[in-house]
Scaffold this active site. Structure first.
Site, PDB file in Angstrom:
ATOM      1  N   HIS A   1     -72.199 -12.465  36.697  1.00 41.44           N
ATOM      2  CA  HIS A   1     -72.108 -12.538  38.110  1.00 41.44           C
ATOM      3  C   HIS A   1     -73.068 -12.416  38.955  1.00 41.44           C
ATOM      4  CE1 HIS A   1     -69.786 -12.803  42.136  1.00 41.44           C
ATOM      5  NE2 HIS A   1     -68.831 -13.168  41.438  1.00 41.44           N
TER       6      HIS A   1
ATOM      7  N   ARG B   1     -69.793 -14.832  49.749  1.00 37.34           N
ATOM      8  CA  ARG B   1     -70.435 -16.056  50.131  1.00 37.34           C
ATOM      9  C   ARG B   1     -69.674 -17.333  50.678  1.00 37.34           C
ATOM     10  NH1 ARG B   1     -72.937 -17.136  44.774  1.00 37.34           N
ATOM     11  NH2 ARG B   1     -71.507 -15.201  44.163  1.00 37.34           N
TER      12      ARG B   1
END
Lengths: 223, 533
Positions: free
Chosen positions: B318, B338
């Protein structure tokens, strides 16, 4: 390396000062079986009580989210018998009497606020119990949403309330009955069940790899 | 909390923020992505892999740490276990207490089967509980399962098994409906519309969430339902090998009470492996976002029984694990940060990539920034780049972070970092096993009868990379499917005499390959005693 002295179940260990309680226990030599789950603050497995030497306040925390301090007397709670009642969710309705029937002890709350003080997530636990008493499940759900079920509130409650279970019931009632229906979801499920996408999905599955690469690399991305 | 050097870099990030607001960094072309991955993604580091010496995937690549477990003998090889003394009997035995196992248990129980779950920790101590960002389903008017298929197929480098991916996307809306009906509280607006966002690599906003406790909200609801149904859950009890009957079909498992070291024999008509991932093997020394029990047990059990692996050499790092502070090193910083608008920014305050590239590409780009380009920020345990979280409050308004990602805010506030006003430092963390046991579209494993698999232990649904939100989806879709299929199959099965012959055959093969080394597998728990981290 800076170290601090901690006391695991009363026995003294010197450990690096920057560790969490959980890692400090492992550093000291423990191989954990209980009291350790996700290790990142989401599962509530590592409920812990501690007291700093010379101070009288008993504190509660998640061992994986709490840094060691000098003079910490630490006991992790391997299991706590919280009291979950069973029910058939489809047979319930979001009415005040549901709580009265399943968790009547919430009305024995004496307002001491020990639950809130014990909460490892900083939630206003007594407030969400108050919402549950009134049958305001949506507010109870919202206020209890970040609960990880560590059980520290339950341990401290003189009225024997299992707060995380009350919050969980309120959230399920809210999610299922109180929150408005997502019509676009209902419609899409019906479209799929009616076979509306069967042909289209077959078509894309059968496409040669270069065609599908072309499609992918040039697909329009929603802003 | 930050060092002098970090604070100096924060000032550079702040200095460029106004100019970056409202701009969108360019996305990479297909060639740029391929080159970046080949140069910087950990899957491409040849020295981190071994070759599998025996079994159905002989000759293929495998991460060294997993290879070691596959090349190690069973814990039971020299144990005397009376397989005629049955300790527990079930129609459907489910190994694993996460989202896939719980979904399977509910559906098998609903289909009338006698179900038993076993798990080496507690029910819910699983990666499901820690999934933060959300779950994908194409239920918005501008979206379709076909678009979802295209995004996932491309994001997984066109390597997903089409029949598995088809099932994933076609059953996604129904999976959301099922969860909603169980009482999972999805983020909705006042009219009931799901509040959906982008994830890396999605072309439509189809990420459903429950704040940033998405997996926790799903897991605690599923757990509650399992308990309401009175399904027996045997906790702190690990499956250490599968059992077969004289026809070579799966017929139960040998269990180990983790606290008393007692072995138990569980007999079942069908078995579902739902044991999850492998982050705690710490491939290539990476930290992990996974739970304590993620040690690849199911891969070992399944492989020893003869089930082939698929894409066992592809791991998801990740892109945004915590790089600082050290106490939460490797913990997940959800991709939703994000999705809500935070950019990835280097030590000079430059946005070095589009924040919503797929995870493998983003991880590789961060590693490049911190290595070849020398634009990382030094931390006590390595380096990292900035995730410019104050942008979220600018875009969504004050209070957005507390409302949409409260878990992230809390995690950082514990260490005196307020992500509403200060950017945070991130670096890739070992997150997900893209590969795993090979299954058919109904959930049955290849080559061992009456054995199913669901959840992260499975390979092939996503291909060689997985999109955000497709894992919570896969545990529900394939968990439910496995539960139904196992209950149905159990009606036709009569279990014969139990045996462990396959572990002896496996031992002979290891011995012939000169590999019958020390140790025991599966690992069950990582060895952290006397280590600082």
């Amino acid at each position: 390396m800076e170290t601090v002295n901690i006391y695991l179940y009363g026995k003294k260990y010197s450990v690096p000062a920057d560790l969490t309680i959980l890692c400090a226990m492992e550093y000291a030599g423990y191989t954990l079986k209980r009291g350790c789950g996700c290790r990142h603050g989401f599962c509530g497995a590592c409920a812990t009580v501690y007291r700093i030497k010379g101070k009288n306040e008993l504190k509660t925390c998640l061992a994986c989210q709490t840094q060691v301090q000098e003079g910490m007397y630490i006991a992790s709670i391997p299991f706590f018998p919280a009291d979950k009642r069973t029910y058939e969710i489809n047979a319930l309705r979001p009415e005040q009497q549901v709580m009265m029937q399943l968790y009547p002890e919430i009305y024995a709350c004496i307002g001491c606020n020990a639950c809130t003080k014990a909460c490892t997530q900083g939630l206003n636990v007594m407030q969400y119990i108050a919402y549950a008493q009134r049958g305001d499940f949506a507010k109870c759900a919202e206020e209890s949403f970040d609960c990880v079920g560590c059980g520290c509130c339950v341990m401290r409650c003189p009225a024997g309330i299992s707060h995380p279970m009350v919050g969980l019931l309120a959230r399920r009632l809210t999610g299922k009955y109180i929150a408005p229906e997502s019509k676009h979801l209902t419609e899409r499920v019906a479209e799929i069940n009616a076979g509306q996408y069967d042909e289209l999905i077959e078509k894309i599955m059968q496409k040669p790899i270069d065609e599908i690469q072309e499609l992918y690399n040039n697909r329009e991305i929603e802003k | 909390m930050y060092t002098e050097q970090m604070n100096a870099s924060v000032r550079k990030v702040e200095a460029t923020r106004d100019a970056r607001m409202g701009t969108e960094p360019e996305r990479m072309s297909a060639e740029q992505k391929e080159q970046l991955l080949a140069a910087f993604h950990p899957d491409y580091r040849e020295d981190a892999f071994d070759t599998i010496a025996i079994g159905p995937n002989k000759g293929q690549k495998v991460p060294k740490e997993l290879g070691r477990l596959l090349h190690t003998n069973s814990r039971l090889l020299n144990e005397q276990i009376d397989l005629d003394r049955i300790d527990c009997d079930a129609d459907v035995l489910i190994i694993g207490g996460g989202g896939a196992g719980a979904s399977a248990a509910i559906q098998a129980h609903a289909a009338g089967a006698q179900v038993m779950m076993v798990t080496k920790l507690r029910i819910g101590d699983a990666n499901t509980m820690m999934a933060e960002g959300g779950i994908q389903a194409a239920d918005q008017p501008n979206d379709s399962p076909v678009q979802h298929y295209l995004d996932a197929f491309g994001g997984g480098h066109f390597a997903a098994r089409p029949e598995l991916l088809r099932r994933l996307v076609m059953e996604a809306p129904d999976a959301i409906r099922w969860l909603n009906d169980l009482g999972v509280m999805f983020d909705k607006d006042a009219q009931g519309n799901m509040v959906t966002t982008h994830g890396g690599g999605t072309s439509r906003k189809r990420m459903h969430a429950c704040k940033d406790y998405s997996g926790a909200e799903i897991m605690r609801t599923l757990r509650d339902e399992v308990l309401n149904r009175g399904i027996p859950v045997i906790e702190f009890t690990s499956a250490v090998e599968l059992l077969k009957d004289e026809n070579g079909n799966a017929a139960g498992a040998v269990l180990l009470n983790m606290e008393t070291d007692e072995y138990l024999v569980a007999r079942a008509k069908t078995v579902i492996l739902a044991t999850g991932g492998a982050g705690r093997l710490h491939y290539q020394g990476f930290p992990t976002s996974n739970h304590y029990g993620a040690t690849a047990d199911g891969l070992v059990l399944g492989y020893r029984a003869g089930v082939p692996l698929l894409y066992q050499d592809t791991i998801q790092y990740h892109p945004t694990g915590v790089a600082f502070p050290s106490q939460i090193y490797g913990a997940l910083v959800t991709e939703k940060v994000r999705s809500l608008g935070a950019m990835l920014v280097n030590c000079e305050g430059e946005a070095f990539m589009h924040p919503l590239e797929t995870r493998d590409v983003a991880a590789a780009a961060i590693i490049r920034e911190c290595s070849e380009r020398g634009k990382g920020v030094d931390t006590p345990l390595g380096s990292g780049v900035w995730l410019d979280t104050p942008m979220i409050e600018r875009i969504g308004g004050a209070g957005t972070i507390e409302r949409r990602i409260p878990a992230m805010l809390r995690m950082y506030l514990n260490y005196g970092i307020d992500m509403r006003t200060t950017p945070i430092l991130v670096y890739p963390t070992l997150h997900y096993q893209n590969g795993g046991l090979e299954i058919d579209a109904a959930g049955f494993t290849k080559s061992v009868g009456n054995l199913l698999a669901a959840g992260e232990v499975v390979g092939g649904i996503h291909g060689r990379n997985r999109l955000m939100g497709n894992s919570l989806l896969d545990i529900i879709v394939f968990g439910r499917g496995a539960g139904k299929a196992a209950a149905e199959r159990a009606k036709e099965v009569t279990v014969g005499k139990l045996n462990l012959d396959h572990i002896h055959t496996y031992a002979e093969q290891l011995s012939e390959a000169g590999l019958a080394g020390d140790g025991l597998s599966p690992l069950l728990l990582p060895n952290y005693a006397r280590k600082a981290r």
